[in-house]
Design a protein around this motif. Structure first.
Motif, PDB file in Angstrom:
ATOM      1  N   ALA A 174     -15.642   1.994 -43.332  1.00  0.00           N
ATOM      2  CA  ALA A 174     -17.062   2.199 -43.031  1.00  0.00           C
ATOM      3  C   ALA A 174     -17.900   1.067 -43.603  1.00  0.00           C
ATOM      4  CB  ALA A 174     -17.518   3.549 -43.595  1.00  0.00           C
ATOM      5  N   GLU A 175     -17.501   0.507 -44.743  1.00  0.00           N
ATOM      6  CA  GLU A 175     -18.246  -0.592 -45.339  1.00  0.00           C
ATOM      7  C   GLU A 175     -18.227  -1.820 -44.427  1.00  0.00           C
ATOM      8  OE1 GLU A 175     -15.980   1.156 -46.795  1.00  0.00           O
ATOM      9  OE2 GLU A 175     -16.916   2.113 -48.569  1.00  0.00           O
ATOM     10  N   GLN A 176     -17.047  -2.108 -43.849  1.00  0.00           N
ATOM     11  CA  GLN A 176     -16.960  -3.231 -42.918  1.00  0.00           C
ATOM     12  C   GLN A 176     -17.875  -2.992 -41.713  1.00  0.00           C
ATOM     13  OE1 GLN A 176     -12.790  -3.157 -42.066  1.00  0.00           O
ATOM     14  NE2 GLN A 176     -12.198  -4.375 -43.881  1.00  0.00           N
ATOM     15  N   MET A 177     -17.832  -1.754 -41.190  1.00  0.00           N
ATOM     16  CA  MET A 177     -18.655  -1.417 -40.038  1.00  0.00           C
ATOM     17  C   MET A 177     -20.142  -1.609 -40.347  1.00  0.00           C
ATOM     18  SD  MET A 177     -19.288   2.274 -38.255  1.00  0.00           S
ATOM     19  CE  MET A 177     -20.139   2.773 -39.770  1.00  0.00           C
ATOM     20  N   SER A 178     -20.584  -1.093 -41.494  1.00  0.00           N
ATOM     21  CA  SER A 178     -22.001  -1.172 -41.856  1.00  0.00           C
ATOM     22  C   SER A 178     -22.445  -2.623 -41.991  1.00  0.00           C
ATOM     23  CB  SER A 178     -22.248  -0.424 -43.170  1.00  0.00           C
ATOM     24  OG  SER A 178     -21.937   0.940 -43.017  1.00  0.00           O
ATOM     25  N   PHE A 179     -21.619  -3.462 -42.625  1.00  0.00           N
ATOM     26  CA  PHE A 179     -21.969  -4.867 -42.801  1.00  0.00           C
ATOM     27  C   PHE A 179     -22.120  -5.560 -41.448  1.00  0.00           C
ATOM     28  CE2 PHE A 179     -20.945  -9.337 -43.379  1.00  0.00           C
ATOM     29  CZ  PHE A 179     -21.786  -9.683 -44.428  1.00  0.00           C
ATOM     30  N   LEU A 180     -21.162  -5.319 -40.549  1.00  0.00           N
ATOM     31  CA  LEU A 180     -21.191  -5.961 -39.240  1.00  0.00           C
ATOM     32  C   LEU A 180     -22.379  -5.479 -38.410  1.00  0.00           C
ATOM     33  CD1 LEU A 180     -17.367  -5.774 -38.509  1.00  0.00           C
ATOM     34  CD2 LEU A 180     -18.692  -7.877 -38.786  1.00  0.00           C
ATOM     35  N   ARG A 181     -22.680  -4.186 -38.555  1.00  0.00           N
ATOM     36  CA  ARG A 181     -23.809  -3.637 -37.803  1.00  0.00           C
ATOM     37  C   ARG A 181     -25.123  -4.271 -38.256  1.00  0.00           C
ATOM     38  NH1 ARG A 181     -25.819   2.636 -37.672  1.00  0.00           N
ATOM     39  NH2 ARG A 181     -26.938   2.535 -35.663  1.00  0.00           N
ATOM     40  N   GLU A 182     -25.224  -4.450 -39.569  1.00  0.00           N
ATOM     41  CA  GLU A 182     -26.442  -5.063 -40.105  1.00  0.00           C
ATOM     42  C   GLU A 182     -26.560  -6.526 -39.677  1.00  0.00           C
ATOM     43  OE1 GLU A 182     -26.372  -4.562 -44.271  1.00  0.00           O
ATOM     44  OE2 GLU A 182     -26.560  -2.362 -44.200  1.00  0.00           O
ATOM     45  N   LEU A 183     -25.395  -7.216 -39.517  1.00  0.00           N
ATOM     46  CA  LEU A 183     -25.418  -8.607 -39.068  1.00  0.00           C
ATOM     47  C   LEU A 183     -25.899  -8.723 -37.621  1.00  0.00           C
ATOM     48  CD1 LEU A 183     -22.139 -10.283 -40.428  1.00  0.00           C
ATOM     49  CD2 LEU A 183     -24.487 -10.643 -41.188  1.00  0.00           C
ATOM     50  N   GLY A 184     -25.742  -7.649 -36.850  1.00  0.00           N
ATOM     51  CA  GLY A 184     -26.107  -7.695 -35.433  1.00  0.00           C
ATOM     52  C   GLY A 184     -24.909  -7.818 -34.528  1.00  0.00           C
ATOM     53  N   CYS A 185     -23.721  -7.507 -35.060  1.00  0.00           N
ATOM     54  CA  CYS A 185     -22.504  -7.519 -34.243  1.00  0.00           C
ATOM     55  C   CYS A 185     -22.633  -6.430 -33.169  1.00  0.00           C
ATOM     56  CB  CYS A 185     -21.293  -7.279 -35.133  1.00  0.00           C
ATOM     57  SG  CYS A 185     -19.724  -7.388 -34.260  1.00  0.00           S
ATOM     58  N   ASP A 186     -22.163  -6.709 -31.950  1.00  0.00           N
ATOM     59  CA  ASP A 186     -22.355  -5.772 -30.836  1.00  0.00           C
ATOM     60  C   ASP A 186     -21.321  -4.646 -30.808  1.00  0.00           C
ATOM     61  OD1 ASP A 186     -24.561  -7.191 -29.517  1.00  0.00           O
ATOM     62  OD2 ASP A 186     -23.060  -8.759 -29.208  1.00  0.00           O
ATOM     63  N   GLN A 187     -20.037  -4.985 -31.035  1.00  0.00           N
ATOM     64  CA  GLN A 187     -18.978  -3.980 -30.877  1.00  0.00           C
ATOM     65  C   GLN A 187     -17.948  -4.144 -31.981  1.00  0.00           C
ATOM     66  OE1 GLN A 187     -17.239  -4.413 -26.986  1.00  0.00           O
ATOM     67  NE2 GLN A 187     -19.226  -4.595 -25.960  1.00  0.00           N
ATOM     68  N   LEU A 188     -17.205  -3.061 -32.211  1.00  0.00           N
ATOM     69  CA  LEU A 188     -16.060  -3.147 -33.117  1.00  0.00           C
ATOM     70  C   LEU A 188     -14.836  -2.588 -32.420  1.00  0.00           C
ATOM     71  CD1 LEU A 188     -15.132  -0.173 -34.337  1.00  0.00           C
ATOM     72  CD2 LEU A 188     -17.169  -0.444 -35.729  1.00  0.00           C
ATOM     73  N   GLN A 189     -13.694  -3.026 -32.939  1.00  0.00           N
ATOM     74  CA  GLN A 189     -12.404  -2.581 -32.422  1.00  0.00           C
ATOM     75  C   GLN A 189     -11.476  -2.490 -33.619  1.00  0.00           C
ATOM     76  OE1 GLN A 189     -10.892  -5.090 -29.280  1.00  0.00           O
ATOM     77  NE2 GLN A 189      -8.774  -4.406 -29.543  1.00  0.00           N
ATOM     78  N   GLY A 190     -10.927  -1.309 -33.885  1.00  0.00           N
ATOM     79  CA  GLY A 190     -10.064  -1.199 -35.046  1.00  0.00           C
ATOM     80  C   GLY A 190      -9.694   0.231 -35.370  1.00  0.00           C
ATOM     81  N   GLU A 231     -16.985 -13.271 -50.448  1.00  0.00           N
ATOM     82  CA  GLU A 231     -18.151 -14.082 -50.124  1.00  0.00           C
ATOM     83  C   GLU A 231     -17.898 -15.002 -48.940  1.00  0.00           C
ATOM     84  OE1 GLU A 231     -21.023 -17.433 -52.279  1.00  0.00           O
ATOM     85  OE2 GLU A 231     -19.683 -16.169 -53.488  1.00  0.00           O
ATOM     86  N   ASN A 232     -16.702 -15.650 -48.910  1.00  0.00           N
ATOM     87  CA  ASN A 232     -16.397 -16.584 -47.825  1.00  0.00           C
ATOM     88  C   ASN A 232     -16.313 -15.864 -46.485  1.00  0.00           C
ATOM     89  OD1 ASN A 232     -16.335 -18.779 -49.540  1.00  0.00           O
ATOM     90  ND2 ASN A 232     -14.113 -18.642 -49.886  1.00  0.00           N
ATOM     91  N   ASP A 233     -15.647 -14.690 -46.462  1.00  0.00           N
ATOM     92  CA  ASP A 233     -15.541 -13.924 -45.218  1.00  0.00           C
ATOM     93  C   ASP A 233     -16.921 -13.514 -44.723  1.00  0.00           C
ATOM     94  OD1 ASP A 233     -12.845 -14.213 -45.264  1.00  0.00           O
ATOM     95  OD2 ASP A 233     -12.385 -12.184 -45.950  1.00  0.00           O
ATOM     96  N   CYS A 234     -17.780 -13.129 -45.656  1.00  0.00           N
ATOM     97  CA  CYS A 234     -19.139 -12.733 -45.272  1.00  0.00           C
ATOM     98  C   CYS A 234     -19.885 -13.914 -44.657  1.00  0.00           C
ATOM     99  CB  CYS A 234     -19.904 -12.210 -46.487  1.00  0.00           C
ATOM    100  SG  CYS A 234     -19.282 -10.629 -47.128  1.00  0.00           S
TER     101      CYS A 234
END
Length: 725
Positions: A683-699, A655-658
């Motif tokens: 994939a779960e991390q990616m989906s959450f970040l995408r829904e937040l509106g994050c622009d890019q990922l690296q990992g 919850e805190n990280d979210c």
């Protein structure tokens, strides 16, 4: 001469009737000296004439214009040992010393007119027996009808010895004019003669000292054994040389260098003793100053490393014998450098002196407080009962700095880190103990739990590993062991590669790939990060140029900057590298950390603005792990925020990280900054970040860092991120 001596004796006898007992004794000695001198004066005219007959005659030679002898006097025969028949017809060179090879024949090189006498010169000549003598040379050129007709040469002995009376007078004058004090006593140890330097040094005149004993100068600081050695020399036990503390007439004590010898008469009995002495106060003062300079810190007046080493060396010897323990603490003071830069070095120096005073008040009298260098102090606890007692002292030292220090209308706050080593547990020699205490102190500086740490063997092994890495990393720069790997940045909208971060890798010849987490901290601490940073920028630009020459369209490559690299010359250095490889500024992005931003100076902002003006983009790496502040996000020209992997790893279940991720994304969107999430692995991390509106990922979900050739292959093949539906 005889008449003069007799007049002196008459005056002496007249003075005897008017003098006291001490002066009468002195007159006795004067008469004896005059009588002795009388024995050396040729009073009898006949012996004097005989002596004159035996004296060496002046030599006379005559030479023809070519330098050959035409006349040879008896004096020449007596002086050189050659009979006339041996000398006549010889060239004058036969009288020259064999090593007179300068080519100048004094008798022939005569520049005066006939009848003139050349200036007298002193020359070396050789006798028949081979002896070399010095003679005085006079030359007169003969005149024969207006033409040079040869020359007359006169020679006289140059090294005539002094007469016995002249010697007595000369020696007396030398003694009187000597810079050393001269003190002569008789067989009863009564002073019979002094010179003027004795009066100058001690203040006692002849009238005050003649007839007294040398105890007149006794200071009372020497023990009976020392005085016995001096008295032994005065009684004929052999010359004695040493240093004595004497006392002047005004009561002042002074050090003197003394030589004492006894004089014996023709029967072997001691008739007199003489002492030669010099006032060495100036030398002693200079020696004390040199000793202080060698052993004490000139700023604080505390012992320095040299004296600390001596004192600890003695203590180590004692503790080995007694099986006791001691401890060494190294204390590094923080913030003194910043205070000096802000308020001036005078305040910084005064602060160090005050800290030394506060530390001294916290220690026992037998503890040694020293200043090592810079902002470091050392405390030697020469004897402790338990190891823990050193920790108690460390707490006292830290407590002494807990309150602000009032200095020149300023209230100054400093801190400290303390490293502690115990002997003989940790080490048995001073250099090792100091090194171990330094290691512990450095560890304390990194710790958030305690400001003082005891040394341990584990810590020592880490320190050795640190040194090994530093040495091998320097070699790696020279041996081309470094490489850049590239980790793609992927758009969370299109799934395409939109950039990459250049990450430094070390291919160790024996250990394979070395983790950056191992060698980057060492590089930061030792300053090697400057060389590494230059290498990374150079290699990234070279690689971009190589890709362009291969007709590969490459997205921007991000390069990490250390805070150490961030100085006024950074924009110029980057511009030079870009120009060298023909790389456009928008092809290279720069990533900085929050540790740089908290410096918050106008200089940092100015440098950033220069870089942006060149066309470069700035990204804030590891956002949220440092001293995050909305204020500097507003002030600094940052275009990209990178969410640290520590906030990504718990998504989407923690919850805190979210909450943190959501807040960062929202804030960045409001500031119109691009957002990159690091360390995305699922994939779960990616989906959450995408829904937040994050622009890019690296990992690792998309790709780990890969060599340049593999990254180029990804681009050519158009590798994309697959989104789950």
């Amino acid at each position: 001469m005889r008449e003069a001596i007799e007049r002196c004796l008459a005056l002496s006898r007249q003075a005897r009737g008017e003098a006291g007992e001490a002066q009468a004794r002195t007159l006795d000695r004067l008469e004896a000296a005059l009588a002795e001198a009388q024995g050396y004066v040729p009073l009898d005219p006949e012996p004097a004439a005989a002596l004159a007959d035996s004296a060496p005659l002046d030599a006379t030679l005559e030479l023809d214009p070519a330098g050959y002898l035409t006349a040879w006097s008896d004096g020449a025969q007596q002086m050189f040992g050659y009979a006339a028949e041996e000398a006549l017809g010889q060239h004058v060179l036969f009288l020259y010393a064999e090593d007179d090879d300068d080519g100048n024949i004094a008798e022939l090189f005569f520049e005066h007119s006939p009848g003139e006498t050349a200036a007298r010169t002193e020359v070396r000549r050789r006798k028949k027996n081979g002896e070399i003598i010095w003679v005085l040379l006079d030359i007169v050129l003969r005149d024969e009808d207006g033409e040079p007709g040869g020359m007359l040469v006169k020679l006289s002995q140059a090294n005539q010895t002094l007469s016995a009376l002249d010697k007595v007078n000369l020696h007396a004058r030398i003694i009187e004019d000597s810079e050393q004090g001269v003190l002569i006593t008789d067989a009863h140890e009564r002073i019979v003669s002094i010179n003027s330097s004795f009066t100058r040094i001690t203040g006692y005149t002849p009238a005050e000292s003649i007839g007294q004993t040398p105890d007149l100068l006794r200071s009372g600081v020497h023990d009976a054994e020392f005085r016995a050695k001096v008295r032994h020399a005065m009684r004929g036990g052999g010359p004695w040389r040493g240093e004595i503390v004497g006392k002047r007439k005004n009561g002042e004590l002074f050090p003197q260098s003394v030589t004492i010898s006894a004089v014996r008469d023709e029967h072997g009995k001691i008739s007199h003793t003489f002492s030669l002495f010099s006032d060495i106060s100036v030398h002693k003062d200079a020696e004390a100053r040199m000793q202080r300079m060698a052993n004490y810190d000139p700023l604080t007046g505390l012992p320095n490393l040299c004296l600390l080493t001596q004192l600890m060396g003695q203590a180590l010897t004692e503790t080995k014998r007694s099986q006791e323990h001691g401890a060494l603490l190294v204390v590094e003071i923080t913030r003194v450098g910043a205070i000096s830069d802000t308020l001036g070095h005078e305040i910084g120096n005064a602060l160090l002196c005050e800290i030394g005073r506060l530390f001294r008040l916290s220690l026992r009298e037998g503890d040694v407080l020293a200043r090592l260098d810079g902002y470091k102090f050392a405390i030697a606890l020469l004897h402790i009962e338990k190891r823990e007692h050193a920790g108690i002292v460390a707490k006292k030292l830290l407590a002494a700095l807990a309150q602000p220090i009032a200095l020149a209308a300023h209230s100054l706050q400093v801190g400290a880190h303390v490293g502690i080593t115990v002997y003989n547990d940790d080490g048995a020699d001073v250099p090792t103990l100091i090194r171990y205490a330094d290691v512990a102190m450095a560890k304390a500086a990194q710790s958030i739990e305690s400001n003082f740490i005891f040394y341990s063997e584990e810590m020592n092994q880490r320190a050795k590993e640190h040194l090994r890495i530093e040495s091998e990393l320097r070699q790696a720069l020279q041996n081309n062991e470094l490489a850049l790997f590239y980790q793609p940045k992927v758009s969370l909208r299109s799934g395409r590669i939109v950039g990459a971060e250049a990450l430094l890798r070390w291919r160790h010849p024996l250990r394979g790939l070395v983790s950056p987490g191992v060698f980057i901290p060492v590089a930061e601490e030792t300053g090697l990060i400057l060389d590494l940073g230059e290498w990374v920028l150079e290699e990234a630009c070279r690689q971009v140029r190589e890709w362009r020459d291969a007709n590969l369209i490459m997205p921007p490559i991000a390069v990490n900057l250390s805070a150490r690299q961030f100085d006024a010359g950074l924009p110029h250095r980057i511009a030079v590298v870009l120009e060298r490889y023909g790389v456009q500024p928008d092809q290279i992005n720069l990533e900085i950390t929050e540790s740089l931003l908290v410096r918050g100076t106008d200089n940092v902002i100015a440098i950033m603005n220069q870089l942006v003006a060149m066309g470069m983009s700035l990204a804030l790496d590891d956002f949220g792990t440092g001293y995050s502040s909305l204020a500097y996000l507003k002030k600094f020209p940052i275009s990209t925020l990178k969410i640290d992997r520590s906030f990504v790893i718990g998504l989407p279940y923690e919850e805190n990280d979210c909450a943190i991720a959501r807040a960062i994304v929202t804030m960045a969107q409001q500031l119109r900054q691009e957002i990159v999430a690091e360390g995305v692995e699922t994939a779960e991390q990616m989906s959450f970040l995408r829904e937040l509106g994050c622009d890019q990922l690296q990992g690792y979900l998309f790709s780990p860092p890969v060599p340049a050739i593999e990254f180029a292959t990804m681009l050519r093949e158009g590798k994309r991120l697959a989104f789950s539906r």
